[in-house]
Write a protein that holds these residues in place. Sequence first.
Motif, mmCIF file in Angstrom:
data_model
loop_
_atom_site.group_PDB
_atom_site.id
_atom_site.type_symbol
_atom_site.label_atom_id
_atom_site.label_comp_id
_atom_site.label_asym_id
_atom_site.label_seq_id
_atom_site.Cartn_x
_atom_site.Cartn_y
_atom_site.Cartn_z
ATOM 1 N N HIS A 160 0.839 -1.201 0.000
ATOM 2 C CA HIS A 160 0.000 0.000 0.000
ATOM 3 C C HIS A 160 0.877 1.255 0.000
ATOM 4 O O HIS A 160 0.630 2.209 -0.755
ATOM 5 C CB HIS A 160 -0.902 -0.029 1.231
ATOM 6 C CG HIS A 160 -1.687 1.223 1.465
ATOM 7 N ND1 HIS A 160 -2.711 1.626 0.640
ATOM 8 C CD2 HIS A 160 -1.583 2.168 2.448
ATOM 9 C CE1 HIS A 160 -3.221 2.763 1.100
ATOM 10 N NE2 HIS A 160 -2.559 3.108 2.191
ATOM 11 N N SER A 163 2.478 1.855 -3.459
ATOM 12 C CA SER A 163 1.483 2.327 -4.417
ATOM 13 C C SER A 163 1.099 3.781 -4.153
ATOM 14 O O SER A 163 0.956 4.586 -5.092
ATOM 15 C CB SER A 163 0.238 1.436 -4.374
ATOM 16 O OG SER A 163 -0.585 1.638 -5.504
ATOM 17 N N GLN A 278 -6.806 5.426 -2.873
ATOM 18 C CA GLN A 278 -6.475 4.007 -2.764
ATOM 19 C C GLN A 278 -7.430 3.297 -1.814
ATOM 20 O O GLN A 278 -7.805 2.140 -2.048
ATOM 21 C CB GLN A 278 -5.027 3.836 -2.291
ATOM 22 C CG GLN A 278 -4.473 2.426 -2.411
ATOM 23 C CD GLN A 278 -3.909 2.132 -3.787
ATOM 24 O OE1 GLN A 278 -3.571 3.032 -4.535
ATOM 25 N NE2 GLN A 278 -3.792 0.857 -4.121
ATOM 26 N N ASN A 390 -2.667 -2.291 -7.363
ATOM 27 C CA ASN A 390 -1.557 -1.429 -6.989
ATOM 28 C C ASN A 390 -0.906 -0.879 -8.256
ATOM 29 O O ASN A 390 -1.006 -1.482 -9.327
ATOM 30 C CB ASN A 390 -0.511 -2.192 -6.162
ATOM 31 C CG ASN A 390 -1.007 -2.500 -4.760
ATOM 32 O OD1 ASN A 390 -1.491 -1.625 -4.051
ATOM 33 N ND2 ASN A 390 -0.894 -3.754 -4.350
#
Length: 398
Positions: A160, A163, A278, A390
Amino acid sequence: MAKQELLQIPLSNLIIGLTVKLPLPWTKNPFFINKIKLEQQSQIEIIKGLDIDFVFVVSGHDLLPIIDEETSEPEKLEVAAEEVDFKALAKKSMRLSQKRSIKAINDSRNIFANVVSDPEGMYRESATLVEDLLAHLIETDNVYLSLVDHGEKDVSITSHGVSIAVLAMGIAHLNNMSKSEIRDIALGSILHDIGKLKVPDAIRRKQKDLTDHEVNFMKTHPSLGYDLVSRSGLFPEPILDIILHHHEFNDGSGYPDGLREIKIPIATQIVSLANHYQALLHQYQSPQLALGVLFKRSEYHNEKLVSMLVKLLGIYPPGTLVKLSDEQIGKVMMTTSKVKKPHVWTCNVSGGKPRLRFLIDEDVEIVEVIKKETLTDGAVKTLQADNVINFYFNHFSK
């Protein structure tokens, strides 16, 4: 008479018009020929993606701000660009993005592991990772994104973070921010959720809705992360602010301090935007739907920055499920200079006949964005539609 040595130049000096020789055997470079006349920017971008630091100049020395002219190569070398298999190069480029992303994630794990035991080592490793990310960002004049897939069905802190760094750096680049500012954004993004290491797994990995108590505990992770990282005294204030305030929104509805836009540094605003997108992407499993929700919550983020995120992602962001005009379905793998013509991994309705397609080269259009729920089990499996989406930088576009 001894043969004159060819001029050696770094990759940063490559310009269209030169004929260059690669320091690689022809069997180990994507052009399948050692000498290439540079006629397109894409050729330069491909060369910069190779594992080399320099090339030899065969002809075109007059285009460089230096030295004597040398004998030109035969005219036949000028057709080298026609021999390039762009589909093979695109596949190689996507594999490289995947490889680089995985390395960044592994480096992040090492960084997180050293936050308490070796903060100085953590700082050094962090700086190295950031330089890698920055180099990949500026490899091309325009930023293109590739979908990277680690086979995950859930979000890890490290994947995470990488990304988010890619999205935030892309926004910062479009905002013409300095390399120093982009470095801070990159490292703040990598570390922004480090405080979740202090949140019990039973809460952090819970699949069902959290209780009010659990939500409140989860909301302590920015402060926990700030305390973890700031105690070393090594990290600059902009990075610490990103860690502490990446859940703040411009209307004051965020946490932990309820800051409004005027109090939130631009670097932190960018990471907050990337992180929010995200999170919506993970919630709705649709890049376009996530963007739509983001637009509806316009009070949360600076309108200019949201526009830059849209420009970065393109009309069909990587990970978008689409239907084509020839009745095939697919998942967008990579943005391109022609925003309506991305590279797409496709299959038929039942999931058969999978292949990577260059829509730029085809008289085929995307006719609609589709939801995962409309796919057959076979198509879900072929397109890996259940996996976490991602992003990473891609160094090649046609």
